[in-house]
Design a protein around this motif. Structure first.
Motif, short mmCIF file in Angstrom:
data_model
loop_
_atom_site.label_atom_id
_atom_site.label_comp_id
_atom_site.label_asym_id
_atom_site.label_seq_id
_atom_site.Cartn_x
_atom_site.Cartn_y
_atom_site.Cartn_z
N UNK A 2 43.78 62.87 49.16
CA UNK A 2 42.92 61.70 49.02
C UNK A 2 41.62 61.83 49.80
N UNK A 3 41.38 63.02 50.36
CA UNK A 3 40.14 63.30 51.10
C UNK A 3 39.87 62.23 52.16
N UNK A 4 40.91 61.93 52.96
CA UNK A 4 40.77 60.94 54.03
C UNK A 4 40.10 61.60 55.23
N UNK A 13 40.75 58.56 42.09
CA UNK A 13 42.17 58.59 42.46
C UNK A 13 43.00 57.71 41.51
N UNK A 14 42.49 56.51 41.22
CA UNK A 14 43.20 55.59 40.32
C UNK A 14 43.40 56.25 38.96
N UNK A 15 42.36 56.95 38.48
CA UNK A 15 42.48 57.64 37.20
C UNK A 15 43.51 58.76 37.24
N UNK A 16 43.60 59.44 38.41
CA UNK A 16 44.62 60.49 38.57
C UNK A 16 46.02 59.90 38.46
N UNK A 17 46.23 58.75 39.12
CA UNK A 17 47.53 58.09 39.06
C UNK A 17 47.86 57.73 37.60
N UNK A 18 46.85 57.22 36.91
CA UNK A 18 47.02 56.82 35.51
C UNK A 18 47.44 58.02 34.65
#
Length: 503
Positions: free
Chosen positions: A383-385, A438-443
Motif C-alpha cells: 500500500x506504499x505506506x 488500491x480500491x480498484x485492485x481490491x475490486x
C-alpha cells in the motif's frame, strides 16, 4: 505587495527517523488569506504547530511585525495574537457551547465570579456572526460534527487574533455552513486579519484565498498569487508530477451476489433493501444526516437492527456485534479514523493487526510476532505506506498514510465485503489517487466494496452503482452510466428516482 506581517525563514524540524521540515520559508500578509498546500506528510501541520507554539523549531528564524520572535509555547502564540483552529476538534462534550468558547477565559464580575450573562451574550453574538442557529446554553454533546466545528471557529474568533490558522475547516461542514464560514473569512480579511487556510479541496482555494504556498516532502516549493494559477498547476506543484485520470475506471465482470440486505430497519434507517455483487463498488451518497454511516454500522453490527435480514453468499447471517461481522467476512473502515478507526498511541504494526490477532496465534495461544511482522510489512509495501518502520507511532504519520493503515487493518481480516466510510476524507490529491488505485485492485480480486462519500466527483468517478439516501431511506438507485450530480442531488433531497435496478 507590502512586507509580510509574519515570516518564517529556513525553518527546520526533525523527528526520530524523519526530517519533517527542511529549511522551509513561509510568509503571511496582512489582510490576506494564504493557502498552505501540499500532500499529506509535506510538513504543513508541523509548520503550523511551530507557528502556534505546539512544536519548537530546530533551526531557522521567525520574524513578526519586523521583529525576531521566539514562540516557546501555545501561550506565547496566543499573546502574539496567533490562533489555530485544529482539524481535530478540541471541545468538552458535557459543557455548553458558551462554556467551551470561553473556557479558561471566562468573563468575571466585580466580585471575581463568572459573569454568566456576559459569557452567553458574547457567545450568542459569535454564533450569529457564523449563522449558527443554536443557543449558547446547549451542550456540545448534542451538536453534529459540523456544528462542533463552527463552535471551534467561534472560539478562535473570540480571541480577537491577528493571525488565524484554519486547518481543514470545512472538512465536516455542510454546504450552508461552508458558505457561512467563507462569509466570515471575507469579513475578517476586510478587518485586516491575516488567515492561513489549509485545505485539500482545491476549489475552496480559488474561492477564498489570495496567495498560496506549496510544500512537498518537507521542502518549500513555491509561493504565488492564486489568480496566476489554475488547478492543474497547483496539483503539479503539490505532487511533483501531472496527475492523469483522477478517477481511474476499471471494468470488472460482476460475480454472484455477495451481500443482500432485505427490509433493514432501526431508529436510524427505514426499510433498506439492496444487493451487492462480487467485484462491484456500490457507492452510497446523500446529504449529511441522511443515514449513510448509520446504514454501514447497522450492517457491520455496531448498531442494532430492529428488523430485516442480511444474507452473505446466499446464507442468512445474524450479526449482533462487530466481532460477528468480522467472522462473517465484513470489514468496516470508519469515517473517523482518529476517533474510531485507529489508536493514536500505538504503532503502525499494532494498529494494523489489532483486528486480526487470532490469525497470528501459535498453538500455545501466544502471538507469533514474526508472522505478524511479516504480514504488516507486506501491507506497508503493497500500500506504499510512508513510515520509517512498522514500530512508528501512528500519530506521527500523515493523514493519508494513517488512512492507508486504517484500510490495511480492515484488509488483514481477509474480508469478502469491505465498507469504506469517507475513505479519502482529509487526504491530499496524490494520496487520493493512490487510494483509488488500491480500491480498484481490491475490486479486481472479486472483493465487494461499499463506498460512502460526501464528494460527488468521487462517488460518480469510482462507483459501478450508486444508492442515494434521504432521512434514513433509499430514494434513488443509479447505474454509473446514468448517474449525474443533478440526479443524485434530486434523490438526496427526497425526490425518489430509481433509474436502475440490479435484478
Amino acid at each position: 505587495m507590502k512586507q509580510p506581517i509574519f515570516e518564517m525563514k529556513a525553518i527546520t524540524k526533525e523527528f526520530p527517523g524523519v526530517k519533517a521540515l527542511d529549511h522551509v520559508d513561509f510568509k503571511i500578509h496582512k489582510g490576506r488569506v494564504m493557502a498552505l498546500l501540499g500532500e499529506n506528510g509535506a510538513g504543513k501541520s508541523t509548520l503550523m504547530k511551530i507557528l502556534s507554539g505546539v512544536y519548537q523549531k530546530d533551526d531557522g528564524e521567525i520574524i513578526y511585525e519586523g521583529k525576531k520572535v521566539d514562540i516557546k509555547g501555545p501561550k506565547d502564540a496566543q499573546e502574539e495574537g496567533i490562533s489555530i483552529i485544529h482539524q481535530e476538534l478540541n471541545l468538552i462534550p458535557h459543557l455548553t457551547i458558551g462554556e467551551n468558547i470561553f473556557l479558561g477565559r471566562e468573563p468575571v464580575n466585580a466580585f471575581k465570579k463568572i459573569d454568566w450573562t456576559k459569557l452567553y451574550k458574547d457567545s450568542e453574538v459569535l454564533l450569529k456572526k457564523l449563522k449558527v442557529d443554536k443557543s449558547p446554553k446547549e451542550l456540545v454533546a448534542s451538536l453534529s460534527i459540523g456544528e462542533q466545528q463552527m463552535v471551534e471557529i467561534a472560539k478562535a474568533l473570540s480571541l480577537n487574533a491577528k493571525i488565524i490558522i484554519m486547518d481543514e475547516p470545512t472538512d465536516a461542514l455542510t454546504k450552508k455552513e461552508t458558505e457561512s464560514l467563507f462569509h466570515v473569512i471575507h469579513e475578517l480579511r476586510a478587518q485586516q486579519k491575516s488567515i492561513v487556510y489549509i485545505s485539500h479541496r482545491l476549489e475552496e482555494i480559488f474561492q477564498v484565498c489570495d496567495d498560496v504556498t506549496v510544500l512537498r516532502d518537507g521542502k518549500f516549493i513555491g509561493e504565488a498569487q492564486v489568480k496566476t494559477l489554475n488547478e492543474d498547476q497547483l496539483i503539479e506543484m503539490m505532487v511533483g508530477r501531472k496527475l492523469t485520470e483522477q478517477f481511474p475506471s476499471v471494468v470488472v465482470e460482476k460475480g454472484d451476489v455477495a451481500l443482500e440486505v432485505k427490509n433493514l430497519s432501526n431508529e436510524y434507517v427505514k426499510d433498506i433493501s439492496f444487493l451487492l455483487r462480487k467485484g462491484e463498488i456500490l457507492g452510497i451518497s446523500g446529504l449529511m444526516g441522511s443515514g449513510r454511516t448509520e446504514l454501514a454500522k447497522s450492517i457491520y453490527g455496531a448498531l442494532r437492527k430492529d428488523s430485516g435480514k442480511v444474507y452473505i453468499d446466499g446464507k442468512e447471517v445474524n450479526i449482533k456485534s462487530t466481532q460477528n461481522a468480522l467472522k462473517e467476512g465484513i470489514a468496516y473502515v470508519s469515517e473517523d479514523r482518529k476517533g474510531q478507526g485507529l489508536i493514536l498511541g500505538l504503532s503502525v504494526k499494532e494498529n494494523m493487526s489489532i483486528s486480526s490477532l487470532k490469525d497470528f496465534e501459535s498453538p500455545i495461544f501466544k502471538i507469533n510476532r514474526t508472522k505478524e511482522k511479516k504480514a504488516v510489512k507486506n501491507y506497508i509495501a503493497q500500500m506504499a505506506i510512508k513510515t520509517p518502520t512498522e514500530r512508528q507511532k501512528i500519530k506521527n504519520l500523515s493523514g493519508g498514510n494513517q488512512q492507508k493503515v486504517s484500510i490495511a487493518k480492515g484488509l488483514m481480516t481477509n474480508p469478502k465485503i469491505l465498507i469504506l466510510d469517507e475513505p479519502t476524507r482529509g487526504v491530499d490529491v496524490g494520496a487520493k489517487k493512490e487510494i483509488y488505485d488500491l480500491i480498484n485492485k481490491f475490486k479486481q480480486t472479486g472483493m465487494s466494496i461499499i463506498m460512502i462519500s460526501s464528494e460527488m466527483p468521487e462517488i460518480l468517478g469510482m462507483s459501478d452503482r450508486i444508492l442515494v439516501m434521504h432521512q434514513g431511506r433509499i430514494t434513488g438507485e443509479l447505474d454509473r452510466t446514468d448517474a449525474s450530480q443533478e440526479k443524485i442531488m434530486k434523490c438526496a433531497v427526497g425526490i425518489k428516482e430509481v433509474s436502475y435496478k440490479d435484478e
